[in-house]
Design a protein around this motif. Structure first.
Motif, short mmCIF file in Angstrom:
data_model
loop_
_atom_site.label_atom_id
_atom_site.label_comp_id
_atom_site.label_asym_id
_atom_site.label_seq_id
_atom_site.Cartn_x
_atom_site.Cartn_y
_atom_site.Cartn_z
N MET A 107 0.85 -1.18 0.00
CA MET A 107 0.00 0.00 0.00
C MET A 107 0.90 1.24 0.00
N GLY A 108 0.67 2.14 -0.96
CA GLY A 108 1.48 3.34 -1.06
C GLY A 108 0.96 4.47 -0.20
N ASP A 109 1.77 5.52 -0.10
CA ASP A 109 1.45 6.62 0.81
C ASP A 109 0.27 7.47 0.34
N VAL A 110 -0.11 7.40 -0.94
CA VAL A 110 -1.24 8.21 -1.41
C VAL A 110 -2.58 7.55 -1.13
N CYS A 111 -2.58 6.32 -0.67
CA CYS A 111 -3.83 5.56 -0.54
C CYS A 111 -4.71 6.07 0.60
N PRO A 112 -6.01 6.16 0.35
CA PRO A 112 -6.95 6.36 1.46
C PRO A 112 -7.10 5.02 2.20
N ARG A 113 -6.44 4.89 3.32
CA ARG A 113 -6.32 3.58 3.97
C ARG A 113 -7.66 2.94 4.30
N PRO A 114 -8.63 3.67 4.84
CA PRO A 114 -9.90 3.00 5.15
C PRO A 114 -10.54 2.33 3.94
N ARG A 115 -10.49 2.99 2.79
CA ARG A 115 -11.11 2.42 1.59
C ARG A 115 -10.34 1.20 1.09
N ILE A 116 -9.02 1.32 0.98
CA ILE A 116 -8.22 0.21 0.46
C ILE A 116 -8.26 -0.99 1.40
N LEU A 117 -8.15 -0.74 2.70
CA LEU A 117 -8.21 -1.85 3.66
C LEU A 117 -9.59 -2.51 3.64
N GLY A 118 -10.63 -1.71 3.41
CA GLY A 118 -11.97 -2.27 3.30
C GLY A 118 -12.10 -3.20 2.10
N LEU A 119 -11.50 -2.80 0.98
CA LEU A 119 -11.52 -3.66 -0.22
C LEU A 119 -10.79 -4.98 0.04
N LEU A 120 -9.62 -4.88 0.66
CA LEU A 120 -8.85 -6.09 0.94
C LEU A 120 -9.56 -7.00 1.94
N SER A 121 -10.17 -6.39 2.94
CA SER A 121 -10.90 -7.17 3.95
C SER A 121 -12.05 -7.94 3.32
N GLY A 122 -12.79 -7.27 2.44
CA GLY A 122 -13.91 -7.93 1.78
C GLY A 122 -13.49 -9.09 0.91
N PHE A 123 -12.32 -8.96 0.27
CA PHE A 123 -11.84 -10.03 -0.61
C PHE A 123 -11.27 -11.20 0.19
N PHE A 124 -10.39 -10.93 1.13
CA PHE A 124 -9.71 -12.01 1.82
C PHE A 124 -10.59 -12.71 2.86
N ALA A 125 -11.70 -12.11 3.23
CA ALA A 125 -12.64 -12.79 4.12
C ALA A 125 -13.20 -14.04 3.47
N GLU A 126 -13.25 -14.06 2.14
CA GLU A 126 -13.77 -15.20 1.40
C GLU A 126 -12.68 -16.18 0.99
N ARG A 127 -11.42 -15.87 1.34
CA ARG A 127 -10.31 -16.73 0.94
C ARG A 127 -9.37 -16.96 2.11
N PRO A 128 -9.83 -17.70 3.11
CA PRO A 128 -9.01 -17.91 4.31
C PRO A 128 -7.76 -18.74 4.07
N ARG A 129 -7.67 -19.43 2.95
CA ARG A 129 -6.51 -20.28 2.69
C ARG A 129 -5.33 -19.49 2.12
N THR A 130 -5.57 -18.26 1.71
CA THR A 130 -4.49 -17.42 1.20
C THR A 130 -4.22 -16.31 2.20
#
Length: 306
Positions: free
Chosen positions: A100-123
């Motif tokens: 994650m780079g310094d320009v990122c809005p962290r709440p939004r990007i972390l929310g996207l990652l959380s939504g994706f990886f919640a469905e993929r516990p093996r990765t």
């Protein structure tokens, strides 16, 4: 001592956890005699009395309690190893490396990652933070599968998914300037004052200039949260992402000095990956997921989504 048998360890673990041979046999779908024999064989191999059979219910001896604690760790690690092997056999990545780079809005990007990886516990998500030219350097050095950062859209080595825009605003704390901030501020006006900048984390830093005022004294920090604290305390001035300082701008704890001479700047945040590398099934699924999120955000920005 002969090699320990996995079956014997599992029988012992079941007896220790369930409190009886009968309960352990039910859990393991085994017969009572087979479980009893497995634990007895394990004790003989170890030369230890793991269970106290003198009471109405079996219980762990002191040695049995200590051995069981280590056995549980070994059995859990074996389960992870079996899962890992299955994942390798299926072609799925066990780890996805994201920066994650310094320009990122962290709440939004972390929310996207959380939504994706919640469905993929093996990765497992391996997430790191880099600044300025650090994210793209990590990507090009094959140390990241995907980065969230700004990226040159004309770079043929990279493909990107635009996710959102982030406005950067030049700000000061009240009282930082010895004159009214309503006057037209120029770079020459600000040169005597310390400017806070983000430190480039790349091993081979870029020569590109991001908001840095030439000739002025500056101090560097690792991220925007630290930069914000310095500016709030009147120790420096600098550009900060608007999403991070909305409350402070609203209640007057920070003051914008944006103008035609020291303008703000809008950065497009994108998911970026290399074109010339193969991408595993999980990485490809994340890319498709981010494409859908980017389309939804574009529609929302245009007012097409109620």
């Amino acid at each position: 001592m002969h090699d320990l048998k996995l079956h014997d360890l599992r029988c012992f673990d079941a007896v220790a956890s369930e409190g009886s041979f009968q309960a352990a046999a039910l859990v393991l779908s085994r017969t009572h005699p087979s479980v009893f024999a497995a634990v007895a064989r394990l004790e003989e191999q170890l030369g230890l009395a793991l269970l106290d059979r003198s009471g109405y219910r079996v219980s762990l001896t002191d040695e049995g309690r200590q051995f069981h604690a280590r056995a549980k760790l070994a059995l859990r690690e074996l389960e992870h190893l079996q899962s890992y092997a299955g994942q390798l056999a299926s072609g799925e990545e066990t780890v996805l490396r994201v920066v994650m780079g310094d320009v990122c809005p962290r709440p939004r990007i972390l929310g996207l990652l959380s939504g994706f990886f919640a469905e993929r516990p093996r990765t497992r998500l391996h997430l790191e933070y880099e600044a300025i030219s650090g994210p793209i350097e990590r990507l090009m050095d094959a140390e990241a599968d995907l980065v969230f950062h700004r990226a040159n859209p004309s770079d043929p080595r990279l493909e990107r998914i635009e996710l959102c825009e982030v406005a950067f605003v030049p700000v000061v704390a009240p009282g930082f300037l010895p004159f009214q901030h309503t006057r037209e501020i120029t770079p020459e006006t600000m040169r005597p004052f310390t400017q806070c900048v983000i430190r480039d984390t790349a091993r081979r830093p870029s020569t590109e200039n991001f908001f840095v005022l030439g000739g002025a004294h500056s101090c560097s920090v690792p991220d925007h949260m630290m930069k914000k604290e310095l500016i709030l305390h009147g120790l420096a001035w600098g550009h900060l992402p608007e999403w991070l300082i909305e409350d402070e701008l609203r209640d007057g704890r920070l003051i914008s000095i944006a103008g035609r001479h020291i303008p703000g700047r809008t950065e497009t945040v994108a998911a970026v990956r290399r074109r010339d590398r193969p991408h595993g099934p999980v990485a490809e699924a994340l890319w498709l997921y981010l494409q859908a999120q980017g389309r939804d955000q574009a529609l929302e920005d245009r007012g097409s989504v109620p």
